[in-house]
Design an enzyme around this catalytic site. Structure first.
Site, PDB file in Angstrom:
ATOM      1  N   ARG A 118      -1.858  -5.779  -8.057  1.00 52.06           N
ATOM      2  CA  ARG A 118      -0.754  -6.740  -8.000  1.00 52.06           C
ATOM      3  C   ARG A 118      -0.728  -7.614  -9.238  1.00 52.06           C
ATOM      4  O   ARG A 118       0.295  -8.169  -9.593  1.00 52.06           O
ATOM      5  CB  ARG A 118      -0.875  -7.614  -6.752  1.00 52.06           C
ATOM      6  CG  ARG A 118      -0.629  -6.844  -5.472  1.00 52.06           C
ATOM      7  CD  ARG A 118      -1.028  -7.651  -4.281  1.00 52.06           C
ATOM      8  NE  ARG A 118      -2.486  -7.817  -4.325  1.00 52.06           N
ATOM      9  CZ  ARG A 118      -3.241  -8.192  -3.321  1.00 52.06           C
ATOM     10  NH1 ARG A 118      -2.686  -8.495  -2.171  1.00 52.06           N
ATOM     11  NH2 ARG A 118      -4.535  -8.296  -3.431  1.00 52.06           N
ATOM     12  N   HIS A 154       0.834  -1.207   0.000  1.00 53.00           N
ATOM     13  CA  HIS A 154       0.000   0.000   0.000  1.00 53.00           C
ATOM     14  C   HIS A 154       0.867   1.256   0.000  1.00 53.00           C
ATOM     15  O   HIS A 154       0.600   2.210  -0.739  1.00 53.00           O
ATOM     16  CB  HIS A 154      -0.901   0.040   1.244  1.00 53.00           C
ATOM     17  CG  HIS A 154      -1.903  -1.060   1.328  1.00 53.00           C
ATOM     18  ND1 HIS A 154      -2.001  -1.894   2.427  1.00 53.00           N
ATOM     19  CD2 HIS A 154      -2.860  -1.468   0.465  1.00 53.00           C
ATOM     20  CE1 HIS A 154      -2.984  -2.746   2.233  1.00 53.00           C
ATOM     21  NE2 HIS A 154      -3.521  -2.525   1.050  1.00 53.00           N
ATOM     22  N   LYS A 201     -16.647  -7.824   5.684  1.00 57.63           N
ATOM     23  CA  LYS A 201     -15.330  -8.265   6.157  1.00 57.63           C
ATOM     24  C   LYS A 201     -15.287  -8.380   7.676  1.00 57.63           C
ATOM     25  O   LYS A 201     -15.927  -7.602   8.380  1.00 57.63           O
ATOM     26  CB  LYS A 201     -14.240  -7.272   5.731  1.00 57.63           C
ATOM     27  CG  LYS A 201     -13.852  -7.343   4.285  1.00 57.63           C
ATOM     28  CD  LYS A 201     -12.636  -6.477   4.017  1.00 57.63           C
ATOM     29  CE  LYS A 201     -12.161  -6.614   2.594  1.00 57.63           C
ATOM     30  NZ  LYS A 201     -10.966  -5.800   2.349  1.00 57.63           N
ATOM     31  N   SER A 241      -2.905  -7.982   2.855  1.00 60.29           N
ATOM     32  CA  SER A 241      -3.208  -7.845   4.279  1.00 60.29           C
ATOM     33  C   SER A 241      -3.647  -9.169   4.895  1.00 60.29           C
ATOM     34  O   SER A 241      -3.226  -9.523   5.993  1.00 60.29           O
ATOM     35  CB  SER A 241      -4.295  -6.793   4.495  1.00 60.29           C
ATOM     36  OG  SER A 241      -3.852  -5.521   4.112  1.00 60.29           O
TER      37      SER A 241
END
Length: 159
Positions: free
Chosen positions: A90, A17, A41, A127
């Site tokens: 990514r 990040h 989440k 993460s």
């Protein structure tokens, strides 16, 4: 002055990040890291902890600041006077996940999303993986800022 918002849950913020924020600052004057809440989440850190960790992680980066996002991202973007959304990718799977969101944001408000390819050396850093490795006692100091590594260590020792 050009402003962009880099949104995410940042649970926790990683070096990937940070890399995206630094490189976004080569094309805009200010990047606001928008720490958002996603009802679907389950979080390791509270919203306040995620904000504090993000703030500590970018405190030495001129042009970067951290704010909480409440409600729709496009409303937040308008509220802070930003002209774009920044998203780090990514790989192709990230693009596939982000494309519909980008198109919806543009549909709702006209705001464009700028995609920045992440550093290939950090392509494996997510993460969720960082939390899993940390939870099992693995070494994460080269994946996250020092404040995050310390916070995860404290969480792991309390579980």
């Amino acid at each position: 002055m050009s402003i962009a918002v880099c949104p995410g849950s940042f649970d926790p913020i990683t070096l990937g990040h940070i890399d995206v924020v630094r490189r976004a600052l080569t094309v805009v004057d200010e990047v606001i890291i928008g720490v958002a809440q996603n009802a679907s989440k389950k979080y390791c850190f509270s919203p306040e902890e995620r904000l504090a960790l993000a703030e500590a992680s970018v405190k030495d980066i001129p042009g970067a600041r951290v704010l909480p996002v409440h409600g729709l991202l496009v409303d937040f973007v308008k509220e802070v006077g930003a002209s774009a959304i920044i998203k780090g990718l990514r790989g192709a799977a990230d693009f596939d996940a982000e494309q519909a969101m980008s198109l919806m944001n543009r549909h709702l408000s006209g705001v464009e999303t700028i995609f920045i390819m992440g550093d290939p050396r950090l392509a494996h850093v997510a993460s969720s993986l960082v939390k899993d490795v940390s939870n099992h006692g693995g070494y994460i100091d080269d994946l996250v800022p020092p404040e995050v590594a310390a916070a995860l260590s404290r969480k792991d020792s309390n579980d």
